[in-house]
Design an enzyme around this catalytic site. Structure first.
Site, PDB file in Angstrom:
ATOM      1  N   LEU A  36      88.815  10.681  38.197  1.00  0.00           N
ATOM      2  CA  LEU A  36      89.640   9.954  39.174  1.00  0.00           C
ATOM      3  C   LEU A  36      89.588   8.440  38.985  1.00  0.00           C
ATOM      4  CD1 LEU A  36      88.950  12.043  42.421  1.00  0.00           C
ATOM      5  CD2 LEU A  36      90.737  12.342  40.697  1.00  0.00           C
ATOM      6  N   GLY A  39      93.290   8.801  37.730  1.00  0.00           N
ATOM      7  CA  GLY A  39      94.028   9.911  38.310  1.00  0.00           C
ATOM      8  C   GLY A  39      93.964   9.906  39.831  1.00  0.00           C
ATOM      9  N   ILE A  55      84.510  13.768  30.835  1.00  0.00           N
ATOM     10  CA  ILE A  55      84.531  14.711  29.720  1.00  0.00           C
ATOM     11  C   ILE A  55      83.189  14.714  28.990  1.00  0.00           C
ATOM     12  CG2 ILE A  55      87.017  14.803  29.323  1.00  0.00           C
ATOM     13  CD1 ILE A  55      86.720  12.622  27.236  1.00  0.00           C
ATOM     14  N   ALA A  74      92.102  10.260  28.636  1.00  0.00           N
ATOM     15  CA  ALA A  74      91.950   9.099  27.761  1.00  0.00           C
ATOM     16  C   ALA A  74      92.400   7.850  28.488  1.00  0.00           C
ATOM     17  CB  ALA A  74      92.778   9.273  26.484  1.00  0.00           C
ATOM     18  N   TYR A 140      93.963   1.329  21.169  1.00  0.00           N
ATOM     19  CA  TYR A 140      94.364   2.592  21.797  1.00  0.00           C
ATOM     20  C   TYR A 140      94.859   3.577  20.743  1.00  0.00           C
ATOM     21  CZ  TYR A 140      97.516   5.952  23.959  1.00  0.00           C
ATOM     22  OH  TYR A 140      98.167   7.107  24.287  1.00  0.00           O
ATOM     23  N   TYR A 205     111.589  -8.289  27.160  1.00  0.00           N
ATOM     24  CA  TYR A 205     110.847  -9.035  26.137  1.00  0.00           C
ATOM     25  C   TYR A 205     111.611  -9.030  24.815  1.00  0.00           C
ATOM     26  CZ  TYR A 205     107.090  -8.914  29.524  1.00  0.00           C
ATOM     27  OH  TYR A 205     106.354  -9.071  30.675  1.00  0.00           O
ATOM     28  N   ASP A 281     105.829  -5.510  18.803  1.00  0.00           N
ATOM     29  CA  ASP A 281     106.853  -4.619  19.347  1.00  0.00           C
ATOM     30  C   ASP A 281     107.904  -4.319  18.274  1.00  0.00           C
ATOM     31  OD1 ASP A 281     106.169  -3.853  21.856  1.00  0.00           O
ATOM     32  OD2 ASP A 281     107.425  -5.300  22.919  1.00  0.00           O
TER      33      ASP A 281
END
Length: 318
Positions: A36, A39, A55, A74, A140, A205, A281
């Site tokens: 949490l 979440g 986990i 994740a 990431y 952007y 990007d």
């Protein structure tokens, strides 16, 4: 598809909760594991068991009664991963290593992993296929790629049956399950925040990209289509194989198209301002889902941008 007892890690989050709801609807037994931290307890579907935990601690209670794990737990904020990468490596990679060990000890032999198309980095060709070079441009994406490598090793060494699903922009809502990130970084919910009066304007952007309207193009996939792919992947997992499938609509929508669609759907003007490009990007990110069509029997059904935004808008107004 045979009925299974499934552990859904991160099942109180956006995608995890929708997948858990689909699993229950298909007759599977579901336990949600979530700490949490990002979440929401109320997002855990009715009918699912709930364990509040990490986990890293799955070995405490994961036993041989489970048939499969669907892994969503994740950290996933790209910008945060650049500014503070250590928690991403500890949680996404270290936590998954602990989860895989717990699965191995409990003889749980099927895994569906929520990977990401951020593993590819800046694509050399579009649409992106699974054979494209993997060169993530942020921690990431790098952690997700490391987990994919870890899973492949587990399949080869110990016979795990695993599928990694790589996708770009998940959007829309499924009943009472929708996006609630803090902070929010995804375009559609940000645009809808403007329509709700929670934000003054939307920042675009860059408007000088080599695209028809100068703004970035992205592949948006409805969260319910995504959930259906996870159930098909659960059935398609084969012992000793690590299958990697991209998921996407096969075409993209520009930032301007998303904003204009949201104006039509909400009936609000949604002011926007042009801001400088963000580093890293790419102009166009669109995934090829041919392998998912062939190996999973999956096809996206909710591909209309207006429909995706309408579902997200209905959820946002609640």
């Amino acid at each position: 598809m045979s009925k299974s007892k499934c552990l859904v890690t991160g099942g109180a989050g956006y995608v995890g909760s929708v997948v858990a709801a689909h699993l229950l609807a298909a007759g599977h037994a579901v336990t949600v594991l979530d700490d949490l931290s990002t979440g929401h307890r109320e997002a855990v579907p009715d009918g699912a068991s709930f364990v509040e935990g990490r986990i890293q601690d799955a070995a405490r209670w994961l036993d041989g009664s489970y048939d499969a794990v669907l892994h969503f737990a994740a950290f996933s904020q790209v910008g945060q991963s650049v500014a503070d990468p250590e928690p991403y490596w500890r949680n996404n990679v270290g936590g998954t290593a602990d989860l895989l060990a717990a699965m191995r000890d409990a003889d749980v032999r099927r895994l569906v992993f929520s990977s990401t198309a951020a593993t590819y980095g800046e694509p050399s060709a579009v649409p992106i296929t699974e054979d494209a070079p993997t060169a993530p441009t942020n921690p990431y994406g790098a952690t997700k790629l490391a987990v994919d490598h870890m899973i492949a090793s587990e399949c080869a060494a110990h016979g795990l049956a695993a599928v990694s699903l790589r996708y770009f922009n998940v959007a829309g809502a499924y009943g009472r399950y929708g996006e609630r990130h803090a902070p929010e970084t995804h375009l559609i919910p940000l645009v809808l925040q403007v329509a709700l009066g929670q934000r003054e304007e939307i920042s675009v952007y860059g408007d000088d990209y080599p695209t028809p309207d100068g703004t970035c193009i992205r592949d948006y996939i409805h969260v319910a289509d995504l959930a259906e792919a996870h159930l098909l992947a659960l059935d398609a997992a084969r012992e000793g194989e690590h299958l990697v499938c991209n998921l996407g609509n096969g075409n993209g929508f520009s930032v301007h198209e998303v904003v204009e669609t949201a104006r039509k759907v909400t009936g609000h003007p949604i002011p926007q301002r042009t801001a400088p490009r963000r580093a890293g990007d790419p102009a166009v990110l669109v995934a090829s889902a041919d392998r998912a069509v062939e190996r999973l029997g999956w096809r996206p059904r909710r591909t209309d941008l207006a429909g995706i935004v309408e579902d997200a808008w209905e959820f946002a107004r609640r």
